[in-house]
Motif scaffolding. Structure first.
Motif, PDB file in Angstrom:
ATOM      1  N   THR A   2       0.833  -1.188   0.000  1.00 35.64           N
ATOM      2  CA  THR A   2       0.000   0.000   0.000  1.00 35.64           C
ATOM      3  C   THR A   2       0.867   1.236   0.000  1.00 35.64           C
ATOM      4  O   THR A   2       1.884   1.290   0.674  1.00 35.64           O
ATOM      5  CB  THR A   2      -0.895  -0.005   1.260  1.00 35.64           C
ATOM      6  OG1 THR A   2      -1.615  -1.214   1.274  1.00 35.64           O
ATOM      7  CG2 THR A   2      -1.851   1.169   1.241  1.00 35.64           C
ATOM      8  N   GLU A  75      -5.079   1.378  10.702  1.00 34.94           N
ATOM      9  CA  GLU A  75      -5.574   0.675   9.523  1.00 34.94           C
ATOM     10  C   GLU A  75      -4.436   0.340   8.560  1.00 34.94           C
ATOM     11  O   GLU A  75      -3.358   0.941   8.603  1.00 34.94           O
ATOM     12  CB  GLU A  75      -6.609   1.543   8.796  1.00 34.94           C
ATOM     13  CG  GLU A  75      -7.882   1.771   9.593  1.00 34.94           C
ATOM     14  CD  GLU A  75      -8.829   2.710   8.865  1.00 34.94           C
ATOM     15  OE1 GLU A  75      -8.392   3.838   8.511  1.00 34.94           O
ATOM     16  OE2 GLU A  75      -9.986   2.330   8.640  1.00 34.94           O
ATOM     17  N   LYS A  76      -4.703  -0.604   7.683  1.00 37.04           N
ATOM     18  CA  LYS A  76      -3.753  -0.987   6.641  1.00 37.04           C
ATOM     19  C   LYS A  76      -3.328   0.245   5.842  1.00 37.04           C
ATOM     20  O   LYS A  76      -4.147   1.058   5.446  1.00 37.04           O
ATOM     21  CB  LYS A  76      -4.405  -2.016   5.707  1.00 37.04           C
ATOM     22  CG  LYS A  76      -3.528  -2.461   4.547  1.00 37.04           C
ATOM     23  CD  LYS A  76      -4.255  -3.469   3.675  1.00 37.04           C
ATOM     24  CE  LYS A  76      -3.404  -3.902   2.483  1.00 37.04           C
ATOM     25  NZ  LYS A  76      -4.110  -4.893   1.634  1.00 37.04           N
ATOM     26  N   GLY A  96      -1.357  -7.937  14.330  1.00 38.81           N
ATOM     27  CA  GLY A  96      -1.139  -7.428  12.988  1.00 38.81           C
ATOM     28  C   GLY A  96       0.329  -7.516  12.584  1.00 38.81           C
ATOM     29  O   GLY A  96       1.120  -8.254  13.190  1.00 38.81           O
ATOM     30  N   CYS A 144       1.816  -0.010   8.059  1.00 34.15           N
ATOM     31  CA  CYS A 144       0.921  -1.110   8.434  1.00 34.15           C
ATOM     32  C   CYS A 144       0.627  -2.004   7.229  1.00 34.15           C
ATOM     33  O   CYS A 144       0.136  -1.541   6.201  1.00 34.15           O
ATOM     34  CB  CYS A 144      -0.385  -0.574   9.000  1.00 34.15           C
ATOM     35  SG  CYS A 144      -0.216   0.150  10.637  1.00 34.15           S
ATOM     36  N   ARG A 145       0.897  -3.276   7.396  1.00 33.26           N
ATOM     37  CA  ARG A 145       0.615  -4.274   6.353  1.00 33.26           C
ATOM     38  C   ARG A 145      -0.847  -4.703   6.395  1.00 33.26           C
ATOM     39  O   ARG A 145      -1.394  -5.209   5.417  1.00 33.26           O
ATOM     40  CB  ARG A 145       1.531  -5.468   6.614  1.00 33.26           C
ATOM     41  CG  ARG A 145       1.470  -6.604   5.636  1.00 33.26           C
ATOM     42  CD  ARG A 145       2.599  -7.572   5.951  1.00 33.26           C
ATOM     43  NE  ARG A 145       2.532  -8.798   5.177  1.00 33.26           N
ATOM     44  CZ  ARG A 145       2.326 -10.000   5.688  1.00 33.26           C
ATOM     45  NH1 ARG A 145       2.143 -10.152   6.997  1.00 33.26           N
ATOM     46  NH2 ARG A 145       2.309 -11.064   4.916  1.00 33.26           N
ATOM     47  N   GLU A 146      -1.463  -4.512   7.537  1.00 32.17           N
ATOM     48  CA  GLU A 146      -2.860  -4.869   7.790  1.00 32.17           C
ATOM     49  C   GLU A 146      -3.298  -4.052   8.996  1.00 32.17           C
ATOM     50  O   GLU A 146      -2.525  -3.267   9.536  1.00 32.17           O
ATOM     51  CB  GLU A 146      -2.965  -6.376   8.072  1.00 32.17           C
ATOM     52  CG  GLU A 146      -2.100  -6.812   9.258  1.00 32.17           C
ATOM     53  CD  GLU A 146      -2.024  -8.312   9.410  1.00 32.17           C
ATOM     54  OE1 GLU A 146      -3.104  -8.946   9.407  1.00 32.17           O
ATOM     55  OE2 GLU A 146      -0.896  -8.843   9.538  1.00 32.17           O
ATOM     56  N   THR A 147      -4.529  -4.223   9.430  1.00 31.55           N
ATOM     57  CA  THR A 147      -4.949  -3.566  10.662  1.00 31.55           C
ATOM     58  C   THR A 147      -4.021  -4.020  11.793  1.00 31.55           C
ATOM     59  O   THR A 147      -3.846  -5.225  12.006  1.00 31.55           O
ATOM     60  CB  THR A 147      -6.409  -3.916  11.003  1.00 31.55           C
ATOM     61  OG1 THR A 147      -7.256  -3.491   9.931  1.00 31.55           O
ATOM     62  CG2 THR A 147      -6.840  -3.243  12.295  1.00 31.55           C
ATOM     63  N   THR A 148      -3.433  -3.075  12.482  1.00 35.54           N
ATOM     64  CA  THR A 148      -2.367  -3.384  13.443  1.00 35.54           C
ATOM     65  C   THR A 148      -2.609  -2.655  14.754  1.00 35.54           C
ATOM     66  O   THR A 148      -2.864  -1.442  14.772  1.00 35.54           O
ATOM     67  CB  THR A 148      -0.991  -2.985  12.870  1.00 35.54           C
ATOM     68  OG1 THR A 148      -0.779  -3.692  11.648  1.00 35.54           O
ATOM     69  CG2 THR A 148       0.131  -3.321  13.841  1.00 35.54           C
TER      70      THR A 148
END
Length: 366
Positions: A2, A75-76, A96, A144-148
């Motif tokens: 992202t 968030e991601k 996360g 952030c790769r995902e929600t963390t």
């Protein structure tokens, strides 16, 4: 990955459905430290003790961190830290994962290229380097790769509670590198700086540390435990010798017909090869996969090694270095694969014959 420029926001555990805490905990975690009751501090401690990185600290340090840590859920795509910015906080990942992204400047053009060096997952911590040096700046961007979910420690608390841990780790890093002749030639101040910017990590058994060392910027030093070294190859080209039809699934292979053969181990006090130090060099590293057998390791950037190395030392290394790891050629790996397949078939046939005989005897006894 992202885009790091994507707009994102922090959300509380009471607002975001992916966050893992029970309703109400966010109120405690977001309280000003002096407003938390003793029971609330104990609840913070109970939640945070599940993180692997939290184990590095003494009980007293953990209690101080539990008093002052603030919770956030990102968030991601959220940029938590940006390379080159002054550091203000230290972070634990409760759930996360995040990308660690380093911008590399081309020596000829000056153009910056962003590259993901690794992924950090739940239980890890980051952000200490910029806090331990006056005016220290971030050496990488964290995205952030995902929600963390994160616990955040302010710089003042970190400097009051945590530096002893990282001083001990610096000593551990220095001891590790000084076991190798190349680093024994370095001035102490440069070696300390390199070790300071290298990272210690605990990797669980069975986790992939590096999928292909031919395409990495990292040197790995084993501080404790072992690393299994695997070499990938495809046995499909030798189907005639293996008596396997083209449409059949090859034994012990991935869906794309690759097989990973163990060729060596790295043990305590050993490291990966010092080859292709500069990004862009034609790598002489044959490329292997590193898998943890339960290991405490140190990651060292080859780019930083070259930047801090005494003048001329890297060039001499390139001219004189002789690789320690001998990687078998593909034909040798195929012979080992065929031998393993033949042995597995032999064992399977023996077991089938024994089971058949045992059933026959059972029927006869009746």
């Amino acid at each position: 990955m992202t885009s790091p420029h994507r707009s994102a926001r922090n959300v509380s555990p009471d607002q975001y459905p992916s966050c893992t805490f029970q309703p109400g905990f966010g109120r405690i975690a977001r309280k000003a430290p002096f407003d938390r009751t003793p029971d609330e501090i104990i609840r913070m401690y109970t939640v945070m003790k599940n993180m692997k990185a939290f184990e590095r600290f003494s009980h007293r340090m953990r209690m101080e961190i539990s008093k002052t840590a603030r919770y956030s859920c990102c968030e991601k795509g959220r940029v938590i830290l940006r390379q080159g910015h002054v550091g203000h906080n230290f972070y634990f990942i409760y759930s996360g994962s995040v990308f660690v992204q380093v911008d590399v400047e081309d020596d000829n053009t000056g153009v910056l290229t962003a590259g993901t060096t690794l992924v950090m997952e739940k239980g890890a911590c980051f952000g200490e380097l910029a806090l331990l040096v006056p005016g220290g700046k971030r050496t990488a961007s964290i995205i952030c790769r995902e929600t963390t979910e994160l616990f955040e420690i302010e710089k003042e608390t970190f400097l009051e509670v945590c530096p002893d841990i990282f001083e001990r780790e610096l000593s551990e890093k220095m001891d590790a590198v000084l076991q190798h002749e190349f680093f024994q030639q370095w001035p102490k101040d440069r070696l300390e700086r390199l070790c300071f910017e290298s990272r210690i990590e605990e990797v669980m058994h069975g986790r992939v540390i590096d999928p292909d060392t031919a395409n990495t910027d990292t040197l790995y030093f084993v501080l404790r435990g072992k690393i299994t070294i695997l070499k990938a190859f495809s046995p499909r080209q030798k189907l005639a010798n293996l008596n396997i039809k083209k449409r059949d699934k090859l034994p012990h292979t991935t869906p794309d017909d690759r097989c990973f053969m163990k060729i060596a181990e790295l043990k305590e006090g050993e490291k990966t090869e010092l080859t292709a130090l500069r990004t862009g060099d034609v790598s002489t590293d044959p490329g292997v996969m590193l898998v943890s057998n339960g290991v405490r390791l140190m990651r060292m950037s080859k780019q930083k090694l070259e930047r801090f190395a005494p003048r001329g030392l890297v060039e001499r290394l390139r001219r004189q270095y002789k690789p320690i790891l001998v990687v078998p050629k593909e034909d040798d790996l195929l012979l080992r694969y065929q031998s393993d397949v033949d042995w597995q078939k032999f064992k399977s046939n023996i077991c089938a014959s024994l089971n058949k005989e045992l059933r026959r005897l059972a029927i006869t006894d009746q």
